[in-house]
Design a protein around this motif. Structure first.
Motif, mmCIF file in Angstrom:
data_model
loop_
_atom_site.group_PDB
_atom_site.id
_atom_site.type_symbol
_atom_site.label_atom_id
_atom_site.label_comp_id
_atom_site.label_asym_id
_atom_site.label_seq_id
_atom_site.Cartn_x
_atom_site.Cartn_y
_atom_site.Cartn_z
ATOM 1 N N PRO A 165 -4.601 14.464 -5.462
ATOM 2 C CA PRO A 165 -3.708 14.224 -5.842
ATOM 3 C C PRO A 165 -2.634 14.282 -6.455
ATOM 4 N N VAL A 166 -1.572 13.446 -6.930
ATOM 5 C CA VAL A 166 -0.278 13.624 -6.421
ATOM 6 C C VAL A 166 0.294 13.537 -7.807
ATOM 7 N N ALA A 167 1.417 14.109 -8.833
ATOM 8 C CA ALA A 167 2.234 13.235 -10.191
ATOM 9 C C ALA A 167 3.159 12.881 -9.143
ATOM 10 N N ILE A 168 4.111 12.061 -9.753
ATOM 11 C CA ILE A 168 5.280 12.083 -9.722
ATOM 12 C C ILE A 168 5.685 11.478 -10.493
ATOM 13 N N PRO A 169 6.579 10.901 -10.944
ATOM 14 C CA PRO A 169 7.542 9.924 -12.106
ATOM 15 C C PRO A 169 7.608 8.425 -11.444
ATOM 16 N N MET A 170 6.728 7.376 -13.265
ATOM 17 C CA MET A 170 6.152 6.673 -12.506
ATOM 18 C C MET A 170 7.428 5.413 -12.600
ATOM 19 N N PRO A 171 6.974 4.783 -11.128
ATOM 20 C CA PRO A 171 8.022 3.931 -10.296
ATOM 21 C C PRO A 171 8.053 2.547 -11.368
ATOM 22 N N SER B 83 -14.562 -1.073 -6.871
ATOM 23 C CA SER B 83 -14.342 -0.836 -4.504
ATOM 24 C C SER B 83 -13.624 -2.323 -4.758
ATOM 25 N N PHE B 84 -13.978 -3.063 -5.330
ATOM 26 C CA PHE B 84 -13.400 -4.473 -5.119
ATOM 27 C C PHE B 84 -12.437 -5.006 -6.105
ATOM 28 N N THR B 85 -10.915 -3.957 -6.403
ATOM 29 C CA THR B 85 -10.762 -4.930 -8.032
ATOM 30 C C THR B 85 -9.106 -4.851 -6.950
ATOM 31 N N GLY B 86 -8.104 -5.895 -8.203
ATOM 32 C CA GLY B 86 -6.714 -5.805 -7.520
ATOM 33 C C GLY B 86 -6.014 -4.535 -8.254
ATOM 34 N N GLY B 87 -4.490 -5.001 -8.893
ATOM 35 C CA GLY B 87 -3.569 -3.792 -9.505
ATOM 36 C C GLY B 87 -2.292 -4.389 -9.847
ATOM 37 N N LEU B 88 -1.821 -3.526 -11.030
ATOM 38 C CA LEU B 88 -0.784 -4.389 -11.495
ATOM 39 C C LEU B 88 0.135 -3.332 -11.220
ATOM 40 N N ARG B 89 1.303 -3.806 -10.631
ATOM 41 C CA ARG B 89 2.484 -2.038 -9.982
ATOM 42 C C ARG B 89 2.689 -1.958 -11.164
ATOM 43 N N THR B 90 2.948 -1.077 -11.248
ATOM 44 C CA THR B 90 3.534 0.081 -12.226
ATOM 45 C C THR B 90 5.002 0.029 -12.605
ATOM 46 N N ASP B 91 5.951 -1.178 -11.641
ATOM 47 C CA ASP B 91 7.086 -1.715 -12.064
ATOM 48 C C ASP B 91 7.128 -3.016 -12.475
ATOM 49 N N HIS C 222 -5.437 -2.062 -13.875
ATOM 50 C CA HIS C 222 -5.516 -1.611 -12.988
ATOM 51 C C HIS C 222 -4.201 -0.654 -12.339
ATOM 52 N N PRO C 223 -3.356 0.536 -13.215
ATOM 53 C CA PRO C 223 -2.155 0.031 -12.248
ATOM 54 C C PRO C 223 -2.025 0.907 -10.905
ATOM 55 N N LYS C 224 -1.524 -0.035 -9.886
ATOM 56 C CA LYS C 224 -0.747 0.404 -8.472
ATOM 57 C C LYS C 224 0.578 1.061 -8.617
ATOM 58 N N ALA C 225 1.251 2.037 -7.480
ATOM 59 C CA ALA C 225 2.195 2.227 -7.829
ATOM 60 C C ALA C 225 2.526 2.418 -6.315
ATOM 61 N N ARG C 226 3.473 1.678 -6.108
ATOM 62 C CA ARG C 226 4.413 0.610 -4.944
ATOM 63 C C ARG C 226 5.728 2.055 -4.196
ATOM 64 N N LEU C 227 5.065 2.767 -2.907
ATOM 65 C CA LEU C 227 6.188 3.993 -2.584
ATOM 66 C C LEU C 227 6.877 3.561 -1.360
ATOM 67 N N ILE C 228 7.586 3.835 -0.945
ATOM 68 C CA ILE C 228 8.018 3.710 0.578
ATOM 69 C C ILE C 228 7.821 5.054 1.344
ATOM 70 N N ALA C 229 7.114 5.280 2.153
ATOM 71 C CA ALA C 229 6.751 6.222 3.068
ATOM 72 C C ALA C 229 6.679 6.253 4.977
ATOM 73 N N ARG C 230 8.531 6.928 5.775
ATOM 74 C CA ARG C 230 8.232 6.449 7.034
ATOM 75 C C ARG C 230 8.627 5.361 7.055
ATOM 76 N N GLY C 231 9.793 4.292 5.975
ATOM 77 C CA GLY C 231 9.843 3.150 6.161
ATOM 78 C C GLY C 231 8.810 2.020 5.905
ATOM 79 N N ARG C 232 7.827 2.655 5.580
ATOM 80 C CA ARG C 232 6.812 1.547 5.325
ATOM 81 C C ARG C 232 6.463 1.409 3.566
ATOM 82 N N SER C 233 5.662 0.519 3.069
ATOM 83 C CA SER C 233 6.393 -0.037 1.807
ATOM 84 C C SER C 233 4.253 0.454 1.732
ATOM 85 N N LEU C 234 4.105 1.728 0.621
ATOM 86 C CA LEU C 234 2.600 1.818 0.122
ATOM 87 C C LEU C 234 2.256 1.202 -1.183
#
Length: 223
Positions: free
Chosen positions: A212-218, A183-191, A152-164
Motif C-alpha cells: 500500500p502506498v499513499a499519493i495525492p488523491m487523483p 472480490s466482485f465489486t465495481g468502483g467509483l473513480r476518485t476523479d 468503492h473508491p478507485k484511483a486511475r493511474l498512468i504507469a509506463r504509458g498504461r492506464s491502471l
C-alpha cells in the motif's frame, strides 16, 4: 505483511494490502462493502451464470487478515451482503465460516443500503458505531473523524504509458473512506464529481495492493 501506517484524529491506523483497516490500539479490524452473494443475485436475475466463488474468496482474505493481525474486534461497514434476502439464504458452509471467525470476537455489522436491517448471523447490528475518537457508518455525512464506505473508491493511474485502476482508501482531515473489500465489486473513480466534491483538498489516496502506498488523491482537472 506490508501496510501503510497513518494517524487519523489521533488514532494510529494501518491500511492493509487487502483493503482492510487495522486499528491496533483497539485490537480492531475494519472492512467495508463485502457484497457477499452478489454473483448469486445476478445469476438469479437472469444475468451471467457466475460461479459462486466470490464469497469464498472474500471470506478467505478476511480469515487471512484476522490471522495476520490477531484482531479481536471486527466492524463491517455495511453492504456486507448484496441483499438481506441473500443474507437470509446464505450457504451453510459459508455461514459456518463466518460463525467460526466470530467466535471469541466482538463483531459489529453496520447497516448498509444493500442490507438495511438486522442479519440472522451473530454479532451486534448497529446503524453506526462510535469508538472515541472515531465514528463508523456506511455512508459519509458531515461529521468529522468519520470512517465510512459505500463509494468503492478507485484511483486511475498512468504507469509506463498504461492506464491502471487500483482500489484505494481516501483520507483527508475529516473523513476516511474505505475501499470495497469484496472480490466482485465495481468502483467509483476518485476523479468523479462525487468523490472530488466529498473529499477535501488535502485528501490522499492510499492504494491497495502488495505494498500500500499513499499519493495525492487523483482529481478532475479543469482547463
Amino acid at each position: 505483511m506490508n501496510t501503510h501506517g497513518f494517524t487519523f484524529h489521533g488514532a494510529r491506523l494501518a491500511a492493509l494490502p487487502s483493503g482492510a483497516l487495522h486499528w491496533s490500539d483497539e485490537d480492531m479490524l475494519v472492512v467495508s462493502d463485502l457484497h457477499l452473494g452478489k454473483a448469486a443475485r445476478l445469476s438469479s436475475q437472469g444475468g451471467a451464470q457466475l460461479p459462486p466463488y466470490e464469497a469464498q474468496e472474500t471470506l478467505s482474505r478476511l480469515e487471512a487478515d484476522l490471522a495476520a493481525t490477531g484482531a479481536r474486534r471486527v466492524i463491517c461497514l455495511g453492504d456486507s451482503f448484496d441483499t438481506l434476502e441473500i443474507a437470509a439464504g446464505f450457504p451453510e458452509a459459508e455461514a459456518a465460516r463466518i460463525t467460526a471467525m466470530q467466535a471469541g470476537r466482538d463483531w459489529t455489522w453496520i447497516e448498509g443500503n444493500h442490507d438495511p436491517g438486522p442479519l440472522e448471523l451473530g454479532g451486534t447490528h448497529l446503524r453506526e458505531a462510535r469508538i472515541d475518537p472515531l465514528v463508523f457508518r456506511h455512508i459519509a455525512s458531515d461529521d468529522s473523524a468519520e470512517v465510512s464506505g459505500h463509494y468503492h473508491p478507485k484511483a486511475r493511474l498512468i504507469a509506463r504509458g498504461r492506464s491502471l485502476s487500483r482500489p484505494c482508501f481516501l483520507v483527508d482531515s475529516r473523513k476516511l473512506v474505505m475501499p470495497s473489500y469484496g472480490s466482485f465489486t465495481g468502483g467509483l473513480r476518485t476523479d468523479s464529481p462525487t468523490l472530488s466534491t466529498l473529499m477535501g483538498e488535502d485528501a490522499q489516496a492510499i492504494l491497495t495492493g502488495a505494498r500500500p502506498v499513499a499519493i495525492p488523491m487523483p482529481r478532475r482537472t479543469t482547463a
